[in-house]
Design a protein around this motif. Structure first.
Motif, short mmCIF file in Angstrom:
data_model
loop_
_atom_site.label_atom_id
_atom_site.label_comp_id
_atom_site.label_asym_id
_atom_site.label_seq_id
_atom_site.Cartn_x
_atom_site.Cartn_y
_atom_site.Cartn_z
N GLU A 24 -15.06 -4.25 -10.35
CA GLU A 24 -13.94 -5.20 -10.29
C GLU A 24 -12.65 -4.58 -10.81
OE1 GLU A 24 -13.37 -9.97 -11.03
OE2 GLU A 24 -14.79 -8.87 -12.27
N ILE A 25 -12.72 -3.83 -11.90
CA ILE A 25 -11.52 -3.19 -12.45
C ILE A 25 -11.00 -2.13 -11.49
CG2 ILE A 25 -12.92 -1.53 -13.77
CD1 ILE A 25 -9.46 -2.97 -14.74
N THR A 26 -11.93 -1.44 -10.81
CA THR A 26 -11.52 -0.43 -9.82
C THR A 26 -10.80 -1.08 -8.65
OG1 THR A 26 -13.45 0.91 -10.41
CG2 THR A 26 -12.34 1.44 -8.33
N ILE A 27 -11.33 -2.22 -8.18
CA ILE A 27 -10.69 -2.95 -7.08
C ILE A 27 -9.30 -3.42 -7.50
CG2 ILE A 27 -10.81 -5.06 -5.67
CD1 ILE A 27 -13.86 -4.76 -5.69
N PHE A 28 -9.18 -3.89 -8.76
CA PHE A 28 -7.87 -4.32 -9.26
C PHE A 28 -6.87 -3.17 -9.25
CE2 PHE A 28 -5.03 -4.30 -12.96
CZ PHE A 28 -4.23 -5.39 -12.65
N MET A 29 -7.28 -2.01 -9.75
CA MET A 29 -6.38 -0.86 -9.80
C MET A 29 -5.97 -0.40 -8.39
SD MET A 29 -5.80 -0.44 -12.94
CE MET A 29 -4.87 1.10 -12.81
N LEU A 30 -6.93 -0.43 -7.47
CA LEU A 30 -6.63 -0.04 -6.09
C LEU A 30 -5.66 -1.03 -5.44
CD1 LEU A 30 -10.15 1.10 -4.76
CD2 LEU A 30 -8.14 2.55 -5.20
N CYS A 31 -5.88 -2.32 -5.70
CA CYS A 31 -4.99 -3.35 -5.13
C CYS A 31 -3.58 -3.23 -5.71
CB CYS A 31 -5.54 -4.74 -5.41
SG CYS A 31 -6.99 -5.16 -4.42
N LEU A 32 -3.50 -2.96 -7.01
CA LEU A 32 -2.19 -2.78 -7.65
C LEU A 32 -1.47 -1.57 -7.06
CD1 LEU A 32 -0.13 -3.59 -9.81
CD2 LEU A 32 -1.40 -2.16 -11.44
N LEU A 33 -2.20 -0.47 -6.88
CA LEU A 33 -1.62 0.74 -6.31
C LEU A 33 -1.16 0.49 -4.87
CD1 LEU A 33 -1.04 3.77 -6.65
CD2 LEU A 33 -3.35 4.23 -5.80
N MET A 34 -2.01 -0.19 -4.07
CA MET A 34 -1.65 -0.49 -2.68
C MET A 34 -0.40 -1.37 -2.61
SD MET A 34 -5.20 -1.04 -0.53
CE MET A 34 -5.82 -2.36 -1.59
N TYR A 35 -0.33 -2.33 -3.52
CA TYR A 35 0.81 -3.25 -3.52
C TYR A 35 2.11 -2.52 -3.85
CZ TYR A 35 3.77 -7.24 -4.64
OH TYR A 35 4.80 -8.15 -4.68
N LEU A 36 2.07 -1.65 -4.85
CA LEU A 36 3.26 -0.90 -5.25
C LEU A 36 3.70 0.06 -4.15
CD1 LEU A 36 2.39 -0.12 -8.98
CD2 LEU A 36 3.98 -1.85 -8.11
#
Length: 313
Positions: A24-36
C-alpha cells in the motif's frame, strides 16, 4: 434486493488497496510520483504551446486541451486518494463523491471526443495541406474544442445523475480508491438495467465510434504518407502520427477494458489496477510521448529553459 433495504448514505468509505497492506505504501509513493510528473509534464506542454509563437497551430492547440484534461482528470481521481492516505481517513461525503465521479467522467469522455478530433486534424493537415489553414482556422478549432468539452460534460452529467438517483444499500463501502461509477453501481438496491443501458449507449458513442473515426482518418493518412516522395516529409508525418496513435492505443485500451467488458466478468481488484493505469500512467505518459517524438516541442522547451536561465534573478 428490495428497495426497502435502502439506507440514506451521507459518507462513503473507500477500501482502496487495503487488501494489499504490504504494498500500500509503495502504491501511494508511485501514485504521488505519477501525479507530480503529470502536473509538471502537462504544465510544461501547455506553457510552451502558449509562449512559443511557432506552436500556435491547431495541432498544439488540441495538445494543450489534452494536457488540461489530463491534469483535471488525474487531480480528480488521485488527489483524494493521496489526501486520504496521508490523513488516515478513507471516507468521502456524498456530495464529494458525486463531484469526483462527475469530473472524472467528464474529463474522460471529453478526451474520447478530443482524440478523434486530433485524428481529423492530422488527416486534414496531411491529406489536404493547402486547404488546412482554411478548414482548421482558429474559429473552427475553438468551436470543435468547445464542442468536445460540452459533449463530455453533458454525457457525464447524464451518467452521474442516473446513478445517484438509485437507492443505495449497506454501509456505503466502495471497493475502489475513487468514486468510480461501476464500483458505486454495485451498492444499488434496485434494478440497474436502465442505468446500465444508458451507460452502454454512452460508452458506445464515446469509445467504438470515435475509434472508428480515428481508424478511418489514419487509413487515409497512411495512404497519403506513402505517396510523399520526400524522405524528411514522410519521416516528420510518421513521427507526429505515431505520437498520437501511441496515446490513442494507451487511452482506448484501458477504457475499453473497463467499460465495455462482458457483464458476467466481475474482477473488481483488476479493475482497480486498470483504473490506476487510466488515471495515473496514461496522463503521465501523454506529454512524454508527444515531447519525445516531436522535434518542435523539444526545441520550444530548450528555448524556454535557455531564456529562463539567461534572465537575471
Amino acid at each position: 434486493m428490495d428497495k426497502t433495504n435502502a439506507t440514506v448514505i451521507s459518507n462513503f468509505i473507500f477500501l482502496g488497496f487495503t487488501h494489499y497492506p504490504k504494498v500500500e505504501i509503495t502504491i501511494f509513493m508511485l501514485c504521488l510520483l505519477m501525479y507530480l510528473i503529470t502536473l509538471l509534464g502537462n504544465s510544461i506542454l501547455i506553457l510552451v504551446s502558449v509562449l512559443d509563437s511557432h506552436l500556435h497551430t491547431p495541432m498544439y492547440f488540441f495538445f494543450s486541451n489534452l494536457s488540461c484534461l489530463d491534469i483535471w482528470y488525474t487531480s480528480s481521481a488521485l488527489t483524494p486518494m493521496l489526501a486520504n492516505f496521508i490523513s488516515g481517513r478513507n471516507t468521502i461525503s456524498f456530495s464529494g463523491c458525486a463531484a469526483q465521479m462527475y469530473f472524472s467522467l467528464a474529463m474522460g469522455s471529453t478526451e474520447c471526443v478530443l482524440l478523434s478530433v486530433m485524428a481529423y486534424d492530422r488527416y486534414v493537415a496531411i491529406c489536404n495541406p493547402l486547404r488546412y489553414p482554411i478548414i482548421m482556422n482558429k474559429k473552427i478549432c475553438v468551436r470543435i474544442a468547445a464542442g468536445s468539452w460540452v459533449t463530455g460534460s453533458f454525457t457525464a452529467l447524464v451518467e452521474t445523475v442516473s446513478v445517484l438517483q438509485l437507492s443505495l444499500c449497506g454501509s456505503g463501502v466502495i471497493n475502489h480508491f475513487t468514486c468510480e461509477i461501476l464500483a458505486l453501481l454495485k451498492l444499488a438496491c434496485v434494478d440497474t438495467s436502465k442505468v446500465q443501458l444508458i451507460m452502454l449507449v454512452i460508452s458506445v458513442l464515446l469509445l467504438p465510434m470515435p475509434m472508428l473515426l480515428i481508424c478511418i482518418s489514419y487509413a487515409f493518412i497512411l495512404s497519403s504518407i506513402l505517396r510523399i516522395s520526400s524522405l524528411d516529409g514522410r519521416s516528420k508525418a510518421f513521427s507526429t502520427c505515431a505520437a498520437h496513435l501511441s496515446v490513442v492505443v494507451l487511452f482506448y485500451g484501458t477504457a475499453l477494458s473497463m467499460y465495455l467488458k462482458p457483464s458476467n466478468i466481475d474482477s473488481q481488484e483488476i479493475d482497480k489496477f486498470i483504473a490506476l493505469v487510466y488515471a495515473g500512467i496514461t496522463p503521465m505518459l501523454n506529454p512524454i510521448i508527444y515531447s519525445l517524438r516531436n522535434r518542435e516541442v523539444k526545441v520550444a522547451v530548450k528555448k524556454l529553459l535557455v531564456k529562463n536561465s539567461l534572465c537575471p534573478a
